[in-house]
Scaffold this active site. Structure first.
Site, PDB file in Angstrom:
ATOM      1  CG  HIS A  10      -1.826  -1.155   1.344  1.00  0.00           C
ATOM      2  ND1 HIS A  10      -1.395  -2.420   1.668  1.00  0.00           N
ATOM      3  CD2 HIS A  10      -3.169  -1.246   1.171  1.00  0.00           C
ATOM      4  CE1 HIS A  10      -2.437  -3.247   1.679  1.00  0.00           C
ATOM      5  NE2 HIS A  10      -3.530  -2.562   1.383  1.00  0.00           N
TER       6      HIS A  10
ATOM      7  CB  SER B  95       6.668   4.059   3.027  1.00  0.00           C
ATOM      8  OG  SER B  95       5.432   3.942   2.369  1.00  0.00           O
TER       9      SER B  95
ATOM     10  CD  GLU C 284      -2.039   3.825  -3.806  1.00  0.00           C
ATOM     11  OE1 GLU C 284      -1.469   3.701  -2.720  1.00  0.00           O
ATOM     12  OE2 GLU C 284      -3.292   3.932  -3.886  1.00  0.00           O
TER      13      GLU C 284
ATOM     14  N   GLY D 267      -2.497  -4.886  -3.187  1.00  0.00           N
ATOM     15  CA  GLY D 267      -1.146  -5.092  -2.680  1.00  0.00           C
ATOM     16  C   GLY D 267      -0.892  -6.510  -2.205  1.00  0.00           C
TER      17      GLY D 267
ATOM     18  CG  ASP E  86       1.090   2.131   5.794  1.00  0.00           C
ATOM     19  OD1 ASP E  86       0.301   2.094   6.752  1.00  0.00           O
ATOM     20  OD2 ASP E  86       1.591   3.186   5.356  1.00  0.00           O
TER      21      ASP E  86
HETATM   22  N1  SAM Z   1       2.663   3.551   2.891  1.00  0.00           N
HETATM   23  C1  SAM Z   1       2.389   4.970   2.631  1.00  0.00           C
HETATM   24  C2  SAM Z   1       3.378   5.814   3.401  1.00  0.00           C
HETATM   25  O1  SAM Z   1       3.760   5.456   4.533  1.00  0.00           O
HETATM   26  O2  SAM Z   1       3.775   6.853   2.864  1.00  0.00           O
HETATM   27  C3  SAM Z   1       0.972   5.343   2.989  1.00  0.00           C
HETATM   28  C4  SAM Z   1      -0.063   4.431   2.417  1.00  0.00           C
HETATM   29  S1  SAM Z   1      -1.714   4.865   2.813  1.00  0.00           S
HETATM   30  C5  SAM Z   1      -1.836   4.545   4.509  1.00  0.00           C
HETATM   31  C6  SAM Z   1      -2.576   3.494   2.122  1.00  0.00           C
HETATM   32  C7  SAM Z   1      -2.644   3.515   0.595  1.00  0.00           C
HETATM   33  O3  SAM Z   1      -3.137   2.234   0.173  1.00  0.00           O
HETATM   34  C8  SAM Z   1      -3.591   4.528   0.000  1.00  0.00           C
HETATM   35  O4  SAM Z   1      -2.886   5.336  -0.917  1.00  0.00           O
HETATM   36  C9  SAM Z   1      -4.666   3.706  -0.730  1.00  0.00           C
HETATM   37  O5  SAM Z   1      -5.079   4.283  -1.960  1.00  0.00           O
HETATM   38  C10 SAM Z   1      -3.930   2.405  -0.983  1.00  0.00           C
HETATM   39  N2  SAM Z   1      -4.770   1.192  -1.077  1.00  0.00           N
HETATM   40  C11 SAM Z   1      -5.942   0.925  -0.468  1.00  0.00           C
HETATM   41  N3  SAM Z   1      -6.328  -0.338  -0.712  1.00  0.00           N
HETATM   42  C12 SAM Z   1      -5.341  -0.902  -1.458  1.00  0.00           C
HETATM   43  C13 SAM Z   1      -5.129  -2.212  -1.961  1.00  0.00           C
HETATM   44  N4  SAM Z   1      -6.034  -3.191  -1.760  1.00  0.00           N
HETATM   45  N5  SAM Z   1      -4.002  -2.456  -2.653  1.00  0.00           N
HETATM   46  C14 SAM Z   1      -3.084  -1.476  -2.875  1.00  0.00           C
HETATM   47  N6  SAM Z   1      -3.231  -0.198  -2.409  1.00  0.00           N
HETATM   48  C15 SAM Z   1      -4.348   0.077  -1.712  1.00  0.00           C
END
Ligand code: SAM
Length: 258
Positions: free
Chosen positions: A42, A99, A117, A140, A160
């Site tokens: 994520h 991240s 993402e 993810g 995440d």
């Molecule tokens: N890891 C990032 C950081 O620390 O900078 C922050 C990530 S944020 C908490 C979660 C992200 O996951 C969002 O941008 C959202 O769009 C994405 N997301 C949500 N469901 C997802 C999935 N099933 N697979 C991949 N990405 C997803």
């Protein structure tokens, strides 16, 4: 339908906890002259502007990374501080790395990075700054499942989720059990919020039952706004790298003093 946007929360106290641990792990893992794989389920958009309207609206970065720097919560030579300084030298004084760009600071040409993402706009923004990585616009956990065990075998997987889908709390331990079986030497790090209603607790207990040797780091902090449900930040790390326990203890002391 995904609605979570990390720009509102980038650089907050939870990011500080998560990113300080992530940077410490990558600093240690990349000190050895052996290639590694870095996977993220994520990823978010990779780069945030703390002078933007999202950050101003919540004030979370002001109470997080901005205060942390002003009050020296991160020692001068802390890996997160070094990554942040490099990002600000490149992108200006209000930039904050997500991240993926924290990872970018540590990764070497021989390392392999895979980032998932799902959100179209977040993915498009990520593509503008993450030329160093293989990008996957897919779920993810599907990506991680397809890639594990990755080549090179050494490495780290950051999970995440935004926990928008409440079923995530049930499904995460199952996903992690499968990934840890397939990649038994991988460092697997899961971030989660500490919520007032304790919704995260069964998930954490299930993970620790399956991986009693995992490192658990939890810190508590005041809610960002009255009534806000998040009162802390947690990370479970399977196969924690050397030195992480010490950093988790140091962060525990910093947050306990808030
Ligand atoms: N890891 C990032 C950081 O620390 O900078 C922050 C990530 S944020 C908490 C979660 C992200 O996951 C969002 O941008 C959202 O769009 C994405 N997301 C949500 N469901 C997802 C999935 N099933 N697979 C991949 N990405 C997803």
């Amino acid at each position: 339908m995904l609605s979570y946007q990390h720009a509102y929360h980038a650089g907050n106290l939870a990011d500080l906890h998560k990113h300080a641990l992530l940077a410490s792990m990558l600093d240690y893992l990349t000190a050895k002259p052996k290639p590694l794989s870095y996977l993220e389920t994520h990823a978010g958009r990779g780069l945030y502007d703390l002078s933007g309207p999202e950050s101003a609206r919540t004030g979370e970065a002001a109470a997080g990374i901005t205060r942390a720097l002003a009050q020296d919560w991160l020692p001068e030579n802390h890996p997160l501080r070094q990554a942040l300084e490099q990002i600000r030298a490149l992108h200006g004084p209000h930039a904050y790395p997500g991240s993926p760009l924290i990872a970018r600071h540590f990764l070497r040409p021989e390392d392999e990075a895979h980032l998932a993402e799902l959100h179209p706009a977040e993915h498009a923004a990520l593509a503008r700054v993450a030329g160093f990585a293989h990008l996957h616009r897919q779920d993810g956990f599907q990506m991680a499942n397809a890639l594990c065990p990755p080549t090179p075998r050494r490495g780290l997987l950051l999970i995440d989720p935004s926990y928008e889908v409440k079923a995530d709390y049930d499904s995460v331990p199952r996903h992690i059990a499968r990934l840890a079986r397939k990649w038994n030497v991988g460092v697997i790090a899961l971030w989660y919020p500490l919520l007032l209603d304790g919704r995260q607790r069964p998930m954490v207990q299930a993970l620790l039952r399956g991986h009693p040797e995992a490192l658990l780091s939890e810190v508590r902090f005041p809610p960002a706004r009255p009534g806000h449900g998040m009162v802390g930040s947690g990370m479970v790390v399977i196969n924690p790298p050397y030195g992480l326990e010490e950093e988790a203890g140091r962060l525990g002391g910093v947050f306990a003093a808030l």
